[in-house]
Design a protein around this motif. Structure first.
Motif, PDB file in Angstrom:
ATOM      1  N   ILE A  72      -6.673 -38.110 -72.602  1.00  0.00           N
ATOM      2  CA  ILE A  72      -6.661 -37.496 -72.153  1.00  0.00           C
ATOM      3  C   ILE A  72      -7.030 -36.176 -72.730  1.00  0.00           C
ATOM      4  CG2 ILE A  72      -3.870 -36.014 -72.104  1.00  0.00           C
ATOM      5  CD1 ILE A  72      -3.194 -38.297 -70.972  1.00  0.00           C
ATOM      6  N   ASP A  73      -6.980 -36.456 -74.144  1.00  0.00           N
ATOM      7  CA  ASP A  73      -6.945 -35.020 -75.442  1.00  0.00           C
ATOM      8  C   ASP A  73      -8.548 -35.473 -75.979  1.00  0.00           C
ATOM      9  OD1 ASP A  73      -7.315 -32.760 -77.437  1.00  0.00           O
ATOM     10  OD2 ASP A  73      -6.146 -34.637 -78.769  1.00  0.00           O
ATOM     11  N   LYS A  74      -8.879 -35.905 -76.568  1.00  0.00           N
ATOM     12  CA  LYS A  74     -10.558 -36.513 -76.835  1.00  0.00           C
ATOM     13  C   LYS A  74     -11.041 -37.923 -76.900  1.00  0.00           C
ATOM     14  CE  LYS A  74      -9.746 -33.469 -81.296  1.00  0.00           C
ATOM     15  NZ  LYS A  74     -10.016 -33.359 -82.480  1.00  0.00           N
ATOM     16  N   VAL A  75     -12.610 -38.032 -76.633  1.00  0.00           N
ATOM     17  CA  VAL A  75     -13.072 -38.657 -76.432  1.00  0.00           C
ATOM     18  C   VAL A  75     -14.384 -39.188 -77.077  1.00  0.00           C
ATOM     19  CG1 VAL A  75     -13.258 -38.022 -73.806  1.00  0.00           C
ATOM     20  CG2 VAL A  75     -15.295 -37.475 -75.201  1.00  0.00           C
ATOM     21  N   PRO A  76     -13.710 -40.769 -77.353  1.00  0.00           N
ATOM     22  CA  PRO A  76     -14.564 -41.469 -78.496  1.00  0.00           C
ATOM     23  C   PRO A  76     -16.283 -40.962 -78.104  1.00  0.00           C
ATOM     24  CG  PRO A  76     -13.427 -42.878 -77.502  1.00  0.00           C
ATOM     25  CD  PRO A  76     -13.266 -41.877 -76.354  1.00  0.00           C
ATOM     26  N   LEU A  77     -16.572 -40.585 -80.054  1.00  0.00           N
ATOM     27  CA  LEU A  77     -17.954 -40.031 -80.159  1.00  0.00           C
ATOM     28  C   LEU A  77     -19.050 -41.333 -79.007  1.00  0.00           C
ATOM     29  CD1 LEU A  77     -18.446 -38.828 -83.196  1.00  0.00           C
ATOM     30  CD2 LEU A  77     -17.770 -37.581 -81.557  1.00  0.00           C
ATOM     31  N   ALA A  78     -18.154 -42.334 -79.254  1.00  0.00           N
ATOM     32  CA  ALA A  78     -19.534 -43.515 -78.531  1.00  0.00           C
ATOM     33  C   ALA A  78     -19.841 -43.113 -76.987  1.00  0.00           C
ATOM     34  CB  ALA A  78     -18.799 -44.810 -78.724  1.00  0.00           C
ATOM     35  N   ASN A  79     -19.027 -42.572 -76.764  1.00  0.00           N
ATOM     36  CA  ASN A  79     -18.365 -42.769 -75.172  1.00  0.00           C
ATOM     37  C   ASN A  79     -19.776 -40.660 -75.005  1.00  0.00           C
ATOM     38  OD1 ASN A  79     -16.643 -43.581 -75.191  1.00  0.00           O
ATOM     39  ND2 ASN A  79     -15.886 -42.841 -73.473  1.00  0.00           N
ATOM     40  N   ILE A  80     -19.346 -39.888 -75.645  1.00  0.00           N
ATOM     41  CA  ILE A  80     -20.672 -38.713 -75.829  1.00  0.00           C
ATOM     42  C   ILE A  80     -21.928 -39.443 -76.199  1.00  0.00           C
ATOM     43  CG2 ILE A  80     -21.300 -36.922 -76.850  1.00  0.00           C
ATOM     44  CD1 ILE A  80     -18.674 -36.372 -76.040  1.00  0.00           C
ATOM     45  N   ALA A  81     -22.352 -40.581 -76.963  1.00  0.00           N
ATOM     46  CA  ALA A  81     -23.734 -41.020 -77.061  1.00  0.00           C
ATOM     47  C   ALA A  81     -24.117 -41.450 -75.616  1.00  0.00           C
ATOM     48  CB  ALA A  81     -23.511 -41.739 -78.154  1.00  0.00           C
ATOM     49  N   ARG A  82     -23.335 -41.848 -74.949  1.00  0.00           N
ATOM     50  CA  ARG A  82     -23.460 -43.249 -73.672  1.00  0.00           C
ATOM     51  C   ARG A  82     -23.553 -41.891 -72.705  1.00  0.00           C
ATOM     52  NH1 ARG A  82     -18.982 -46.650 -70.598  1.00  0.00           N
ATOM     53  NH2 ARG A  82     -17.817 -44.716 -71.420  1.00  0.00           N
ATOM     54  N   LEU A  83     -22.545 -40.441 -73.090  1.00  0.00           N
ATOM     55  CA  LEU A  83     -23.538 -39.682 -72.005  1.00  0.00           C
ATOM     56  C   LEU A  83     -24.856 -38.714 -71.663  1.00  0.00           C
ATOM     57  CD1 LEU A  83     -21.887 -38.503 -69.988  1.00  0.00           C
ATOM     58  CD2 LEU A  83     -20.954 -36.568 -70.969  1.00  0.00           C
ATOM     59  N   ASP A  84     -25.234 -39.239 -73.096  1.00  0.00           N
ATOM     60  CA  ASP A  84     -26.573 -38.672 -74.038  1.00  0.00           C
ATOM     61  C   ASP A  84     -27.972 -39.394 -72.821  1.00  0.00           C
ATOM     62  OD1 ASP A  84     -25.277 -37.213 -75.608  1.00  0.00           O
ATOM     63  OD2 ASP A  84     -26.385 -37.785 -77.213  1.00  0.00           O
ATOM     64  N   ASP A  85     -27.459 -40.378 -73.014  1.00  0.00           N
ATOM     65  CA  ASP A  85     -28.332 -41.363 -72.420  1.00  0.00           C
ATOM     66  C   ASP A  85     -28.896 -40.676 -70.643  1.00  0.00           C
ATOM     67  OD1 ASP A  85     -28.523 -42.815 -74.601  1.00  0.00           O
ATOM     68  OD2 ASP A  85     -27.167 -44.110 -74.279  1.00  0.00           O
ATOM     69  N   TYR A  86     -27.693 -40.125 -69.973  1.00  0.00           N
ATOM     70  CA  TYR A  86     -27.605 -39.938 -69.192  1.00  0.00           C
ATOM     71  C   TYR A  86     -28.137 -38.795 -68.928  1.00  0.00           C
ATOM     72  CZ  TYR A  86     -25.270 -44.599 -66.662  1.00  0.00           C
ATOM     73  OH  TYR A  86     -25.254 -46.008 -66.636  1.00  0.00           O
ATOM     74  N   PHE A  87     -27.507 -37.980 -69.765  1.00  0.00           N
ATOM     75  CA  PHE A  87     -28.193 -36.332 -69.830  1.00  0.00           C
ATOM     76  C   PHE A  87     -29.701 -36.743 -69.870  1.00  0.00           C
ATOM     77  CE2 PHE A  87     -23.551 -34.360 -70.020  1.00  0.00           C
ATOM     78  CZ  PHE A  87     -23.541 -34.113 -68.826  1.00  0.00           C
ATOM     79  N   LYS A  88     -29.681 -37.798 -71.330  1.00  0.00           N
ATOM     80  CA  LYS A  88     -31.532 -36.832 -71.044  1.00  0.00           C
ATOM     81  C   LYS A  88     -32.110 -37.907 -70.051  1.00  0.00           C
ATOM     82  CE  LYS A  88     -31.089 -37.506 -75.885  1.00  0.00           C
ATOM     83  NZ  LYS A  88     -31.392 -38.812 -77.216  1.00  0.00           N
ATOM     84  N   ILE A  89     -31.790 -38.936 -69.120  1.00  0.00           N
ATOM     85  CA  ILE A  89     -32.934 -39.454 -68.489  1.00  0.00           C
ATOM     86  C   ILE A  89     -32.706 -38.804 -66.712  1.00  0.00           C
ATOM     87  CG2 ILE A  89     -31.231 -41.016 -67.005  1.00  0.00           C
ATOM     88  CD1 ILE A  89     -33.053 -43.649 -66.901  1.00  0.00           C
ATOM     89  N   SER A  90     -32.544 -38.230 -66.592  1.00  0.00           N
ATOM     90  CA  SER A  90     -31.724 -37.052 -65.953  1.00  0.00           C
ATOM     91  C   SER A  90     -31.780 -35.628 -66.151  1.00  0.00           C
ATOM     92  CB  SER A  90     -30.484 -37.167 -64.901  1.00  0.00           C
ATOM     93  OG  SER A  90     -29.360 -36.893 -65.962  1.00  0.00           O
ATOM     94  N   GLU A  99     -12.476 -26.614 -68.519  1.00  0.00           N
ATOM     95  CA  GLU A  99     -11.919 -25.769 -69.768  1.00  0.00           C
ATOM     96  C   GLU A  99     -11.504 -26.952 -70.451  1.00  0.00           C
ATOM     97  OE1 GLU A  99     -11.286 -24.282 -72.967  1.00  0.00           O
ATOM     98  OE2 GLU A  99     -13.531 -24.169 -72.079  1.00  0.00           O
ATOM     99  N   SER A 100      -9.975 -27.410 -69.660  1.00  0.00           N
ATOM    100  CA  SER A 100      -9.536 -29.239 -70.037  1.00  0.00           C
ATOM    101  C   SER A 100      -9.456 -29.918 -70.202  1.00  0.00           C
ATOM    102  CB  SER A 100      -8.524 -28.594 -68.992  1.00  0.00           C
ATOM    103  OG  SER A 100      -8.302 -28.965 -67.448  1.00  0.00           O
ATOM    104  N   SER A 101     -11.551 -30.300 -70.153  1.00  0.00           N
ATOM    105  CA  SER A 101     -10.856 -31.837 -70.085  1.00  0.00           C
ATOM    106  C   SER A 101     -11.258 -32.487 -71.868  1.00  0.00           C
ATOM    107  CB  SER A 101     -13.242 -31.658 -69.843  1.00  0.00           C
ATOM    108  OG  SER A 101     -13.588 -33.120 -70.262  1.00  0.00           O
ATOM    109  N   PRO A 102     -10.878 -33.315 -71.662  1.00  0.00           N
ATOM    110  CA  PRO A 102     -11.549 -34.178 -73.240  1.00  0.00           C
ATOM    111  C   PRO A 102     -13.019 -33.930 -73.585  1.00  0.00           C
ATOM    112  CG  PRO A 102     -11.067 -36.305 -71.293  1.00  0.00           C
ATOM    113  CD  PRO A 102     -10.702 -34.620 -70.656  1.00  0.00           C
ATOM    114  N   PHE A 103     -13.365 -34.234 -72.493  1.00  0.00           N
ATOM    115  CA  PHE A 103     -15.104 -33.579 -73.414  1.00  0.00           C
ATOM    116  C   PHE A 103     -15.065 -32.582 -74.071  1.00  0.00           C
ATOM    117  CE2 PHE A 103     -15.924 -37.385 -70.788  1.00  0.00           C
ATOM    118  CZ  PHE A 103     -16.672 -38.242 -71.659  1.00  0.00           C
ATOM    119  N   THR A 104     -14.491 -31.901 -73.315  1.00  0.00           N
ATOM    120  CA  THR A 104     -14.790 -29.837 -73.632  1.00  0.00           C
ATOM    121  C   THR A 104     -14.114 -30.574 -75.473  1.00  0.00           C
ATOM    122  OG1 THR A 104     -14.727 -29.338 -71.639  1.00  0.00           O
ATOM    123  CG2 THR A 104     -14.087 -27.857 -73.911  1.00  0.00           C
TER     124      THR A 104
END
Length: 294
Positions: A72-90, A99-104
């Motif tokens: 709800i509030d924040k996501v673990p940095l490991a989740n950001i790292a996993r998302l990095d891989d998907y953004f890189k490959i695409s 604006e209200s996303s826990p990723f933000t």
């Protein structure tokens, strides 16, 4: 098609950052949905940008990673790292989170700058937060010979509704991205001059004839270099591996997508639907009027 709010979010981005070129980079937004067929030429999404017959495995995985997070509030940095891989490959360069996303909240409040914070975007009643990724975009890459065997396709029978297969895909993507970003592999300039065309600049002296492109493969693609045909095959999550006819010559790759005849027949039939409805309504009104008169 993309979520109806997606063009508005991108328009707000372009309005705030007119100097940033969106024509030849990929943009992700939480309103994009799982596919992005027939977008404006001015925006590219991290999926199949022209709606090919076959999509790729990134599409049904990347958005749920963000939209359906249990945090709800924040996501673990490991989740950001996993998302990095998907953004890189695409090939994603700009990210538009709610604006209200826990990723933000995670990215804004982090002690270190994970993504470049571009600030808040406002569009009507919606508020987004724009970020720019810090790494080099590699949407087209000349692959060194020692990594060519790593371009094999991911298993096609992965069930992305099953947790074990989701984890498996995450691992395939991480391994693939690690290979793409090896220093021996050379990023190539890529442009999209039309909705059915890609151009890739290959400098002289490249010591490989294998090029990876992160656009969805299907048999309708044709590729040419110096008026010679290019062999095209699926790679990774149904992206493309090109085999050039010449090594080290350089020049420009032109790729054009051709739809099968059935596509044009279907499109023509779709265009006929409004006409058929109009004719049916006219006949119905005429019949009803005749009945009332009698």
């Amino acid at each position: 098609s993309p979520g109806k709010d997606f063009p508005e979010a991108v328009t707000a981005f372009e309005r705030k950052f007119p100097e940033k070129n969106l024509r030849d980079v990929h943009v992700w937004s939480s309103t994009i949905g799982n596919s992005s067929y027939y977008p404006s030429l001015d925006m590219k999404y991290p999926y199949s940008y022209m709606g090919h017959l076959d999509s790729n495995q990134i599409a049904p995985r990347i958005s749920p990673l963000i939209i359906y997070t249990p945090y709800i509030d924040k996501v673990p940095l490991a989740n950001i790292a996993r998302l990095d891989d998907y953004f890189k490959i695409s090939g994603v360069k700009y990210v538009l989170f709610d604006e209200s996303s826990p990723f933000t909240n995670t990215l804004v409040s982090s002690d270190r700058q994970i993504y470049k914070d571009l600030g808040i975007l406002r569009d009507k009643d919606a508020r987004y937060h724009a970020f720019e990724v810090p790494w080099e975009i590699r949407s087209a890459v000349a692959i060194d010979k020692k990594y060519i065997n790593d371009l094999k396709t991911f298993p096609v029978k992965l069930d992305l509704m099953a947790i074990n297969d989701q984890i498996a895909l995450d691992e395939y993507v991480h391994k693939f991205v690690t290979m793409l970003y090896q220093p021996e592999n050379i990023p190539l300039a890529i442009t999209y001059p039309a909705n059915n065309m890609i151009r890739i600049a290959v400098p002289k002296g490249i010591k490989t004839n294998t090029v990876y492109v992160n656009e969805s493969y299907d048999p309708g693609w044709r590729g040419y270099s110096d008026k010679k045909d290019i062999a095209i095959a699926p790679s990774g999550p149904n992206y493309m591996k090109l085999t050039l006819p010449d090594n080290g010559k350089g020049g420009e790759i032109t790729m054009i997508h051709h739809w099968p005849l059935s596509h044009y027949v279907s499109f023509f039939l779709l265009l006929l639907i409004p006409i058929e409805i109009f004719i049916a309504n006219c006949i119905s009104r005429k019949t009803q009027k005749k009945y009332e008169t009698n």
